[in-house]
Motif scaffolding. Structure first.
Motif, PDB file in Angstrom:
ATOM      1  N   GLN A 118      17.232 -12.642  -4.451  1.00 47.11           N
ATOM      2  CA  GLN A 118      16.846 -12.120  -2.990  1.00 47.11           C
ATOM      3  C   GLN A 118      17.563 -12.600  -2.599  1.00 47.11           C
ATOM      4  N   ALA A 122      20.723 -10.703  -0.098  1.00 43.29           N
ATOM      5  CA  ALA A 122      21.341 -10.702   1.202  1.00 43.29           C
ATOM      6  C   ALA A 122      22.413 -11.298   1.591  1.00 43.29           C
ATOM      7  N   GLU A 125      25.343  -9.034   1.567  1.00 38.90           N
ATOM      8  CA  GLU A 125      25.164  -7.802   1.829  1.00 38.90           C
ATOM      9  C   GLU A 125      25.313  -8.182   4.125  1.00 38.90           C
ATOM     10  N   THR A 142      24.039  -3.136  12.716  1.00 37.25           N
ATOM     11  CA  THR A 142      23.842  -3.349  11.174  1.00 37.25           C
ATOM     12  C   THR A 142      24.106  -5.010  10.456  1.00 37.25           C
ATOM     13  N   GLN A 145      20.650  -7.659  11.803  1.00 39.71           N
ATOM     14  CA  GLN A 145      19.767  -6.659  10.708  1.00 39.71           C
ATOM     15  C   GLN A 145      20.703  -7.584   9.485  1.00 39.71           C
ATOM     16  N   ALA A 146      21.573  -7.849   8.857  1.00 39.08           N
ATOM     17  CA  ALA A 146      21.767  -7.709   7.968  1.00 39.08           C
ATOM     18  C   ALA A 146      20.941  -9.798   7.664  1.00 39.08           C
ATOM     19  N   ASP A 147      22.036 -10.381   8.973  1.00 39.02           N
ATOM     20  CA  ASP A 147      21.435 -11.542   8.724  1.00 39.02           C
ATOM     21  C   ASP A 147      19.866 -12.437   9.519  1.00 39.02           C
ATOM     22  N   THR A 148      19.355 -10.912   9.994  1.00 41.63           N
ATOM     23  CA  THR A 148      18.254 -10.907   9.560  1.00 41.63           C
ATOM     24  C   THR A 148      17.073 -10.983   8.392  1.00 41.63           C
ATOM     25  N   SER A 149      17.870 -10.694   7.526  1.00 43.65           N
ATOM     26  CA  SER A 149      17.294 -10.133   6.109  1.00 43.65           C
ATOM     27  C   SER A 149      17.635 -12.158   4.771  1.00 43.65           C
ATOM     28  N   LEU A 150      19.098 -11.720   6.052  1.00 42.14           N
ATOM     29  CA  LEU A 150      19.186 -13.513   4.853  1.00 42.14           C
ATOM     30  C   LEU A 150      18.324 -14.350   5.520  1.00 42.14           C
ATOM     31  N   THR A 152      14.961 -14.503   6.028  1.00 45.21           N
ATOM     32  CA  THR A 152      13.897 -13.487   5.497  1.00 45.21           C
ATOM     33  C   THR A 152      13.895 -14.448   4.456  1.00 45.21           C
ATOM     34  N   ALA A 153      15.154 -13.564   3.597  1.00 45.81           N
ATOM     35  CA  ALA A 153      15.313 -14.395   1.789  1.00 45.81           C
ATOM     36  C   ALA A 153      15.359 -15.977   1.975  1.00 45.81           C
TER      37      ALA A 153
END
Length: 370
Positions: A118, A122, A125, A142, A145-150, A152-153
């Motif tokens: 994951q 992330a 992306e 966008t 948001q991708a940095d936030t997902s990274l 979180t992962a």
């Protein structure tokens, strides 16, 4: 026939004379002894003499306590699991953080692999959307948001690794490990003891301190202790803390003493006799052999002179501390009194006695034998 009867009659007469002689001796011999008693035995029983004198006594508290390590813990598991690896040996000295046993961690290993995948996804992306946002092709939100997902992962990966780390039990502090019965393949349950860990660089001993001594002893007071395992060897330490509460039943507060333990000779669980000294005083004392106890009281036989010679007078007294073979006299006697020093079970009150020259050593109770 006549001769046989003659011999029988002669034997009977001889036996009769012997019986009469024995009766005469019993009847009149006692009177002779009684008449000769004042002359021959008037001196009375010969006894050893002890003189009441001054002697130094140490004011001290002697109590029992149990030795504990400076820190002690049982190594246990918080869940039911299979042990896959044991990484220590019995009696091993370990540093803080040393791994001890590893528990089965198949699910945790799988969670780490999933979390790593994951994070990689992330990361790709986030890199792509950041490039597109810099070119103006994708909106900057966008990319954010991708940095936030990274992030979180990455947090999920850290959590998976932490759960994997919990499958390895480590030493919480430096110390010595005890015996263990677990091996690889042992199923351990919550609360089951894998091994023990003790920090025995110093030893603490908790002991009851009577409330009457609370005003005389405090934290920092030097004390000593002995253990049966080491004979008369004395260990020096100090009082580290006295509890703030007094037990209502025992009227004592719990005091904690700390003793250095080089070489780890004192082991947790040993019975220790703790001695706290409060100073030295001088008091009247007599040898312990001269004092006889009866119930809650004590008495001695004082040698008193009279017209017909010395006699033993039974004197009740109040005894205090017992130290070095001497008993402290709180009341009942005066300095210089002469006492029967031994064999009290053979003496009766008022019985005549004879003594040898008694002497008194300067500064302490004396004794002499005739």
């Amino acid at each position: 026939m006549f001769k046989r009867h003659f011999f029988l009659i002669a034997a009977a007469c001889l036996i009769g004379l012997m019986v009469l002689a024995a009766v005469w001796r019993v009847a009149f011999g006692g009177d002779e002894k009684a008449a000769a008693g004042p002359r021959a035995g008037g001196r009375g029983q010969q006894v050893a003499v002890a003189v009441v004198g001054q002697r130094p006594f140490n004011d001290r508290v002697v109590v029992l306590g149990v030795a504990r390590g400076a820190r002690s813990v049982n190594i246990t598991s918080s869940q039911t699991e299979l042990i896959t690896r044991v990484m220590f040996s019995d009696g091993q000295r370990v540093a803080a953080g040393t791994p001890l046993v590893e528990l089965q961690a198949r699910e945790e290993d799988a969670d780490i692999i999933e979390a790593q995948a994951q994070v990689a996804q992330a990361q790709r992306e986030a890199d792509r959307y950041r490039t597109l946002a810099e070119r103006g092709v994708a909106p900057r939100v966008t990319a954010e948001q991708a940095d936030t997902s990274l992030a979180t992962a990455r947090a999920g990966l850290a959590a998976a690794r932490a759960r994997r780390g919990d499958r390895v039990l480590r030493a919480p502090f430096a110390g010595v490990l005890g015996l263990t019965t677990v091996t690889a393949g042992t199923l351990i349950s919550p609360g089951g003891v894998i091994t023990t860990l003790d920090d025995i660089s110093s030893i603490r001993v908790d002991f009851p301190l009577p409330e009457r001594y609370l005003g005389q002893l405090s934290a920092g007071t030097p004390i000593t202790a002995t253990a049966d395992a080491f004979g008369g060897e004395t260990f020096s330490g100090r009082i580290a803390l006295i509890d703030t509460r007094v037990n209502e039943q025992t009227r004592a507060a719990t005091a904690r003493a700390v003793f250095p333990n080089p070489g780890g000779r004192i082991r947790p669980g040993m019975m220790m006799r703790v001695v706290a000294s409060q100073g030295q005083r001088t008091a009247l004392a007599v040898p312990e052999a001269a004092v006889q106890y009866e119930g809650a009281g004590a008495f001695v036989y004082r040698i008193a002179g009279g017209e017909n010679g010395s006699t033993a007078q039974r004197i009740a007294l109040e005894a205090g501390a017992v130290e070095g073979g001497f008993v402290e006299i709180l009341s009942g006697l005066q300095a210089g009194d002469q006492l029967v020093a031994s064999g009290l079970n053979r003496i009766q009150a008022g019985a005549p006695v004879t003594t040898g020259p008694a002497r008194q050593r300067q500064g302490q109770a004396g004794s002499a034998r005739p």
